[in-house]
Scaffold this motif. Structure first.
Motif, mmCIF file in Angstrom:
data_model
loop_
_atom_site.group_PDB
_atom_site.id
_atom_site.type_symbol
_atom_site.label_atom_id
_atom_site.label_comp_id
_atom_site.label_asym_id
_atom_site.label_seq_id
_atom_site.Cartn_x
_atom_site.Cartn_y
_atom_site.Cartn_z
ATOM 1 N N PRO A 114 0.802 -1.231 0.000
ATOM 2 C CA PRO A 114 0.000 0.000 0.000
ATOM 3 C C PRO A 114 0.829 1.273 0.000
ATOM 4 C CG PRO A 114 -0.086 -1.064 2.159
ATOM 5 C CD PRO A 114 0.573 -2.025 1.224
ATOM 6 N N MET A 118 0.081 4.151 -2.688
ATOM 7 C CA MET A 118 -0.312 5.453 -2.140
ATOM 8 C C MET A 118 0.736 6.513 -2.486
ATOM 9 S SD MET A 118 -3.256 5.114 -0.759
ATOM 10 C CE MET A 118 -3.430 6.545 0.278
ATOM 11 N N ILE A 165 -6.625 8.450 -1.878
ATOM 12 C CA ILE A 165 -6.958 7.174 -1.247
ATOM 13 C C ILE A 165 -7.518 6.185 -2.261
ATOM 14 C CG2 ILE A 165 -8.453 6.063 0.457
ATOM 15 C CD1 ILE A 165 -8.243 8.655 2.104
ATOM 16 N N LEU A 169 -5.488 2.856 -3.272
ATOM 17 C CA LEU A 169 -6.020 1.607 -2.713
ATOM 18 C C LEU A 169 -6.643 0.721 -3.773
ATOM 19 C CD1 LEU A 169 -7.568 2.661 0.717
ATOM 20 C CD2 LEU A 169 -5.301 1.719 0.217
ATOM 21 N N TYR A 172 -3.639 -1.156 -5.193
ATOM 22 C CA TYR A 172 -3.105 -2.073 -4.181
ATOM 23 C C TYR A 172 -4.034 -3.264 -3.947
ATOM 24 C CZ TYR A 172 -2.722 -3.879 0.570
ATOM 25 O OH TYR A 172 -2.678 -4.708 1.663
ATOM 26 N N GLY A 173 -5.325 -3.008 -3.795
ATOM 27 C CA GLY A 173 -6.276 -4.075 -3.481
ATOM 28 C C GLY A 173 -6.328 -5.140 -4.547
#
Length: 237
Positions: A114, A118, A165, A169, A172-173
């Motif tokens: 993350p 980010m 965000i 994210l 990353y997710g």
């Protein structure tokens, strides 16, 4: 999934060695891809030159679809570099995964962390705001970004945080979830026995193919949204 990575420190500052190494590996791979594919360029492209020109055209079209025509040349190289870096970073963890006996991971996709995603999102938003203030002037930038249309200042201000965000994210997710599932499929063999191998191998291959597709889509989405955010800052509403 509790994943451990190796760390090192320079003086009082600690670094994630796995992530740092994988970012460097990604940069080296991107450099050699571009270097190898652009050697011996010709007016009649073929083979590797066709491939790299297709990627350049693809990323240039991303810019053209989201920015005024006069800005395309200014951001085509940035779009190309951003897309290629994220694409390689997304796929590199699918090649293999190196985990030692003490459960320390030495090889993974850097975008499965993350802090990396980010950081990329924050880089894009800082760049967007800087370019907006540079082009429109500080007063024009503030008016265009936060007070146009009038009365939406709280929402506009909140968007600055939510954009970072969601952009970070989302990437990353998707990548982290893909690596987790690949690890779970691989662990079937060690936990349930070798009789599961005929089931695990096809399942692993199917998921790798799907992850390659998702990694490509996420590189496209991240690059597109980056161009959209920058466009909103440099264009007058």
């Amino acid at each position: 999934m509790d994943e451990k990575t190796w760390v090192f420190h320079i003086g009082p500052i600690w670094f994630d060695g796995t992530v740092t190494t994988m970012i460097l590996v990604t940069c080296v791979i991107v450099f050699f891809i571009v270097y190898a594919f652009t050697r011996n360029l010709s007016l009649k492209p073929k083979g590797k030159q066709n491939a790299i020109e297709w990627v350049i055209d693809f990323t240039t079209n991303i810019v053209g679809d989201n920015m005024p025509r006069k800005e395309v040349r200014n951001f085509s190289l940035f779009s190309f570099t951003l897309f290629l870096f994220i694409f390689v970073a997304n796929q590199i963890g699918l090649v293999t995964k190196i985990v030692t006996g003490d459960e320390v991971t030495y090889w993974k996709s850097p975008t499965a962390d993350p802090f990396v995603t980010m950081g990329l999102a924050l880089l894009v938003l800082v760049l967007a705001n800087y370019l907006g203030s540079e082009k429109l002037g500080l007063g024009g930038y503030i008016k265009n970004s936060f007070f146009t249309p009038s009365g939406l200042f709280p929402i506009k201000l909140m968007e600055e945080f939510t954009n970072v965000i969601t952009l970070g994210l989302r990437l990353y997710g998707n990548i982290f979830a893909g690596e987790v599932l690949l690890s779970l499929i691989a662990s079937m063999v060690t936990s349930s026995g070798w009789w599961t191998l005929p089931f695990a191998i096809p399942l692993e291959m199917i998921w790798i193919a799907f992850s390659l597709f998702i990694g490509s889509i996420q590189a496209f989405v991240f690059t597109t949204l980056s161009m959209v955010y920058i466009s909103h800052k440099i264009e007058v509403e």
